[in-house]
Design a protein around this motif. Structure first.
Motif, PDB file in Angstrom:
ATOM      1  N   MET A 108       0.836  -1.200   0.000  1.00  0.00           N
ATOM      2  CA  MET A 108       0.000   0.000   0.000  1.00  0.00           C
ATOM      3  C   MET A 108       0.873   1.253   0.000  1.00  0.00           C
ATOM      4  O   MET A 108       1.839   1.353   0.757  1.00  0.00           O
ATOM      5  CB  MET A 108      -0.908   0.010   1.233  1.00  0.00           C
ATOM      6  CG  MET A 108      -1.932  -1.116   1.223  1.00  0.00           C
ATOM      7  SD  MET A 108      -2.974  -1.095  -0.279  1.00  0.00           S
ATOM      8  CE  MET A 108      -3.798   0.489  -0.075  1.00  0.00           C
ATOM      9  N   PRO A 109       0.558   2.219  -0.858  1.00  0.00           N
ATOM     10  CA  PRO A 109       1.363   3.454  -0.894  1.00  0.00           C
ATOM     11  C   PRO A 109       1.208   4.257   0.395  1.00  0.00           C
ATOM     12  O   PRO A 109       0.175   4.199   1.061  1.00  0.00           O
ATOM     13  CB  PRO A 109       0.781   4.209  -2.095  1.00  0.00           C
ATOM     14  CG  PRO A 109      -0.591   3.647  -2.289  1.00  0.00           C
ATOM     15  CD  PRO A 109      -0.513   2.219  -1.857  1.00  0.00           C
ATOM     16  N   LYS A 110       2.256   4.987   0.752  1.00  0.00           N
ATOM     17  CA  LYS A 110       2.223   5.801   1.970  1.00  0.00           C
ATOM     18  C   LYS A 110       1.275   6.981   1.801  1.00  0.00           C
ATOM     19  O   LYS A 110       0.679   7.441   2.768  1.00  0.00           O
ATOM     20  CB  LYS A 110       3.630   6.280   2.313  1.00  0.00           C
ATOM     21  CG  LYS A 110       4.582   5.152   2.689  1.00  0.00           C
ATOM     22  CD  LYS A 110       5.967   5.678   3.025  1.00  0.00           C
ATOM     23  CE  LYS A 110       6.906   4.527   3.387  1.00  0.00           C
ATOM     24  NZ  LYS A 110       8.270   5.013   3.708  1.00  0.00           N
ATOM     25  N   SER A 111       1.162   7.454   0.580  1.00  0.00           N
ATOM     26  CA  SER A 111       0.256   8.567   0.322  1.00  0.00           C
ATOM     27  C   SER A 111      -1.191   8.108   0.475  1.00  0.00           C
ATOM     28  O   SER A 111      -1.560   6.998   0.082  1.00  0.00           O
ATOM     29  CB  SER A 111       0.468   9.103  -1.092  1.00  0.00           C
ATOM     30  OG  SER A 111      -0.528  10.054  -1.428  1.00  0.00           O
ATOM     31  N   LYS A 112      -2.021   8.939   1.056  1.00  0.00           N
ATOM     32  CA  LYS A 112      -3.435   8.613   1.228  1.00  0.00           C
ATOM     33  C   LYS A 112      -4.256   8.940  -0.013  1.00  0.00           C
ATOM     34  O   LYS A 112      -5.446   8.665  -0.058  1.00  0.00           O
ATOM     35  CB  LYS A 112      -3.993   9.377   2.441  1.00  0.00           C
ATOM     36  CG  LYS A 112      -3.385   8.941   3.773  1.00  0.00           C
ATOM     37  CD  LYS A 112      -4.033   9.665   4.933  1.00  0.00           C
ATOM     38  CE  LYS A 112      -3.431   9.198   6.256  1.00  0.00           C
ATOM     39  NZ  LYS A 112      -4.065   9.898   7.414  1.00  0.00           N
ATOM     40  N   LYS A 113      -3.597   9.497  -1.008  1.00  0.00           N
ATOM     41  CA  LYS A 113      -4.299   9.826  -2.244  1.00  0.00           C
ATOM     42  C   LYS A 113      -4.672   8.525  -2.963  1.00  0.00           C
ATOM     43  O   LYS A 113      -3.814   7.681  -3.206  1.00  0.00           O
ATOM     44  CB  LYS A 113      -3.401  10.672  -3.142  1.00  0.00           C
ATOM     45  CG  LYS A 113      -4.098  11.193  -4.387  1.00  0.00           C
ATOM     46  CD  LYS A 113      -3.178  12.116  -5.179  1.00  0.00           C
ATOM     47  CE  LYS A 113      -3.878  12.650  -6.419  1.00  0.00           C
ATOM     48  NZ  LYS A 113      -2.994  13.547  -7.196  1.00  0.00           N
ATOM     49  N   PRO A 114      -5.927   8.327  -3.282  1.00  0.00           N
ATOM     50  CA  PRO A 114      -6.347   7.058  -3.890  1.00  0.00           C
ATOM     51  C   PRO A 114      -5.773   6.873  -5.291  1.00  0.00           C
ATOM     52  O   PRO A 114      -5.598   7.835  -6.045  1.00  0.00           O
ATOM     53  CB  PRO A 114      -7.877   7.179  -3.935  1.00  0.00           C
ATOM     54  CG  PRO A 114      -8.145   8.659  -3.945  1.00  0.00           C
ATOM     55  CD  PRO A 114      -7.056   9.260  -3.121  1.00  0.00           C
ATOM     56  N   LEU A 115      -5.469   5.626  -5.604  1.00  0.00           N
ATOM     57  CA  LEU A 115      -4.998   5.301  -6.946  1.00  0.00           C
ATOM     58  C   LEU A 115      -6.182   5.271  -7.908  1.00  0.00           C
ATOM     59  O   LEU A 115      -7.255   4.775  -7.574  1.00  0.00           O
ATOM     60  CB  LEU A 115      -4.293   3.949  -6.944  1.00  0.00           C
ATOM     61  CG  LEU A 115      -3.053   3.823  -6.051  1.00  0.00           C
ATOM     62  CD1 LEU A 115      -2.531   2.394  -6.086  1.00  0.00           C
ATOM     63  CD2 LEU A 115      -1.979   4.798  -6.508  1.00  0.00           C
ATOM     64  N   THR A 116      -5.971   5.800  -9.089  1.00  0.00           N
ATOM     65  CA  THR A 116      -7.068   5.872 -10.076  1.00  0.00           C
ATOM     66  C   THR A 116      -6.681   5.313 -11.433  1.00  0.00           C
ATOM     67  O   THR A 116      -7.520   5.248 -12.331  1.00  0.00           O
ATOM     68  CB  THR A 116      -7.529   7.335 -10.260  1.00  0.00           C
ATOM     69  OG1 THR A 116      -6.408   8.129 -10.692  1.00  0.00           O
ATOM     70  CG2 THR A 116      -8.082   7.898  -8.963  1.00  0.00           C
ATOM     71  N   SER A 117      -5.424   4.908 -11.601  1.00  0.00           N
ATOM     72  CA  SER A 117      -4.978   4.446 -12.917  1.00  0.00           C
ATOM     73  C   SER A 117      -4.160   3.170 -12.782  1.00  0.00           C
ATOM     74  O   SER A 117      -3.182   3.127 -12.031  1.00  0.00           O
ATOM     75  CB  SER A 117      -4.141   5.538 -13.598  1.00  0.00           C
ATOM     76  OG  SER A 117      -3.636   5.086 -14.838  1.00  0.00           O
TER      77      SER A 117
END
Length: 231
Positions: free
Chosen positions: A51-60
């Motif tokens: 899981m990425p550390k950024s909380k920004k959701p993946l969209t692509s």
């Protein structure tokens, strides 16, 4: 066969949501799949990533199946796959649900692979699961179907085969007329079983004679099994 028409059918059979707590780059695929030459095969695939550390959701998500450096299948629109696989492959998986399944049709003797999956997430990272390849064991001749007969007032005969092509399952033909039912079920992640059942009222002339079941596979291969109807 238009592969675009197969998607609505296959999405019901091979696409499942995946919820995993794994924090590694992992993929679940079979190491080897047996497939009849000329038929099709669905390669099931479930993948995971840290899981990425950024909380920004993946969209692509861009997914690629490769044989070496040759692109076999992808979910990227208008991407030109290698000419060896053009119009024979279809990417089935929903990458947002971590499913990366693929269909390969009209399998030839040279379609043995190894095939591996690669994921590219534009907002995050990319990873090739090259250490988890899938090999196809392409067989030239189909196995004879398994037959069974039950005698009561009527004859009930069953003829069953296993295969890797759920899109176009084998067709059955019988040497005797009667009521015919066909059903299919999934045996594991890549293998299906299709059974044809024939029911008829026997005559005296039917006894001690062979009853034949012929199975016709995608690609033109066929094989016959026989059993004797006994009194």
């Amino acid at each position: 066969m238009d592969l675009k028409l197969l998607f609505p059918f296959l999405i019901l059979h091979v696409i499942h949501d995946v919820h995993s707590s794994s924090n590694q780059w992992t993929v679940t695929v079979p190491e080897k799949i047996s497939v009849l030459q000329g038929s099709c095969v669905v390669i099931p695939c479930l993948y995971n990533y840290p899981m990425p550390k950024s909380k920004k959701p993946l969209t692509s998500w861009s997914g690629f199946w490769l044989n070496g450096k040759k692109v076999v299948s992808t979910n990227v629109p208008k991407f030109k796959v290698n000419k060896l696989y053009n119009k024979r492959s279809q990417f089935l998986g929903n990458l947002a649900a971590r499913n990366c399944s693929m269909l390969l049709d009209s399998v030839g003797k040279n379609d043995v692979g190894p095939f591996h999956f690669r994921i590219e997430m534009r907002q995050y990272k990319s990873f090739s699961y090259s250490k988890n390849p899938v090999t196809l064991e392409v067989t030239s001749d189909p196995q004879p179907p398994v037959m069974s007969v039950v005698m009561n007032k009527k004859v009930t005969a069953s003829c069953s085969v296993s295969h890797s092509c759920p899109v176009i399952p084998p067709r059955f033909s019988w040497s005797h007329p009667g009521n015919i039912l066909r059903r299919s079920k999934k045996l594991n992640t890549w293998k299906w079983e299709t059974v044809s059942t024939l029911t008829f009222s026997p005559r005296i002339s039917d006894f001690n004679k062979p009853l034949n079941c012929t199975v016709h596979y995608r690609g033109g291969k066929k094989v016959t099994s026989s059993t004797i109807i006994k009194t």
